[in-house]
Design an enzyme around this catalytic site. Structure first.
Site, PDB file in Angstrom:
ATOM      1  N   SER A  32     -46.153 -62.341 -27.628  1.00 40.67           N
ATOM      2  CA  SER A  32     -45.094 -61.366 -27.416  1.00 40.67           C
ATOM      3  C   SER A  32     -44.864 -60.516 -28.673  1.00 40.67           C
ATOM      4  O   SER A  32     -45.766 -59.798 -29.100  1.00 40.67           O
ATOM      5  CB  SER A  32     -43.809 -62.087 -26.975  1.00 40.67           C
ATOM      6  OG  SER A  32     -42.846 -61.179 -26.505  1.00 40.67           O
TER       7      SER A  32
ATOM      8  N   ASP B 195     -45.378 -60.982 -15.596  1.00 43.82           N
ATOM      9  CA  ASP B 195     -44.583 -60.885 -16.825  1.00 43.82           C
ATOM     10  C   ASP B 195     -43.587 -59.739 -16.681  1.00 43.82           C
ATOM     11  O   ASP B 195     -43.974 -58.586 -16.545  1.00 43.82           O
ATOM     12  CB  ASP B 195     -45.512 -60.648 -18.021  1.00 43.82           C
ATOM     13  CG  ASP B 195     -44.816 -60.825 -19.363  1.00 43.82           C
ATOM     14  OD1 ASP B 195     -43.601 -60.595 -19.438  1.00 43.82           O
ATOM     15  OD2 ASP B 195     -45.505 -61.187 -20.341  1.00 43.82           O
TER      16      ASP B 195
ATOM     17  N   HIS C  32     -43.852 -64.643 -18.494  1.00 38.90           N
ATOM     18  CA  HIS C  32     -43.892 -64.419 -19.944  1.00 38.90           C
ATOM     19  C   HIS C  32     -44.029 -65.766 -20.658  1.00 38.90           C
ATOM     20  O   HIS C  32     -43.094 -66.266 -21.290  1.00 38.90           O
ATOM     21  CB  HIS C  32     -42.634 -63.680 -20.397  1.00 38.90           C
ATOM     22  CG  HIS C  32     -42.750 -63.082 -21.776  1.00 38.90           C
ATOM     23  ND1 HIS C  32     -43.688 -62.127 -22.098  1.00 38.90           N
ATOM     24  CD2 HIS C  32     -42.050 -63.314 -22.918  1.00 38.90           C
ATOM     25  CE1 HIS C  32     -43.551 -61.787 -23.363  1.00 38.90           C
ATOM     26  NE2 HIS C  32     -42.565 -62.498 -23.882  1.00 38.90           N
TER      27      HIS C  32
END
Length: 230
Positions: free
Chosen positions: A123, A174, A210
């Site tokens: 991320s 995601d 995610h």
């Protein structure tokens, strides 16, 4: 490393079980701690790479605009997720890039060939890993982005295609960093002057949100094994 890493115990390390021939530097995501990733990788990845040292730096706590100014471990400020194209915390990004460049240099000074140093992140950490690896003067072994993005405002600093392999892993579901961010960044990289499509690969995981999963870890291991064969 001004402000980018915690002053006390900023780095966790899993030493190479054998001779130290390569290094992976892993950068965590927003609000995370390095110990979580260290624990996960110590079971899922490190046993298969006895000559690799794994380094897990910890971001310092910064006020995060997305969280109403709350102090959270963060490599740079974020206003919202998914991030807007115009978002750019120049000071935070500059400090964090400098900190990771210092880590790379420390490994080179220990005698590690820069071509056997890999950056990987999740991320926000993936965004930082990409910004460093695509502009550093050191020829690294490769970069791995897990659910990451490449900030638009930073792209002006990237003037040529990377000479290093890029593995991009992203889930179809995601919502925080949608897959379109990954596809957009890979398109940008592949359109750079001198780009070699054989050095970039996008792995897409159906149903993955995610986070990461076992198939992704297998693909990371395969990528590292391939690059470390030389």
């Amino acid at each position: 490393m001004p402000g980018a890493l915690y002053d006390s115990n900023p780095i966790s390390v899993i030493p190479a079980a054998g001779r130290h021939k390569a290094t992976v530097i892993f950068l965590h995501g927003l609000g995370q701690v390095n110990a979580t990733w260290q624990m996960a990788f110590s079971k899922a990845l490190t046993p298969y790479f006895p000559n690799v040292q794994w380094i897990f730096p910890q971001a310092s706590e910064k006020r995060v605009s997305m969280n109403q100014g709350m102090l959270r471990p963060s490599w740079f400020d974020i206003w919202q997720l998914p991030p807007r194209p115009e978002e750019y915390d120049e000071r935070g990004i500059t400090e964090s890039i400098s900190a990771i460049e210092d880590l790379i240099l420390s490994q080179i000074h220990l005698g590690v060939d820069p071509r056997r140093i890999f950056l990987m992140g999740f991320s926000q950490g993936a965004a930082l890993a990409l910004m460093v690896s695509l502009t550093t003067l050191n020829e690294l072994g490769g970069v791995i982005s897990l659910s990451g993005w490449l900030p638009h405002a930073y792209r002006r600093h990237i003037t040529a295609a990377p000479s290093i392999p890029v593995l991009w892993c992203h889930g179809t579901d995601d919502k925080e960093i949608p897959l379109v961010y990954g596809r957009d960044a890979m398109h940008f990289i592949e359109c750079l002057p001198g780009s070699d499509a054989s050095k970039t690969e996008l792995k897409v995981y159906r149903g993955l949100q995610h986070t990461i999963n076992d198939k992704e870890l297998e693909d990371i291991a395969s990528f590292l094994h391939l690059q470390l064969q030389g």
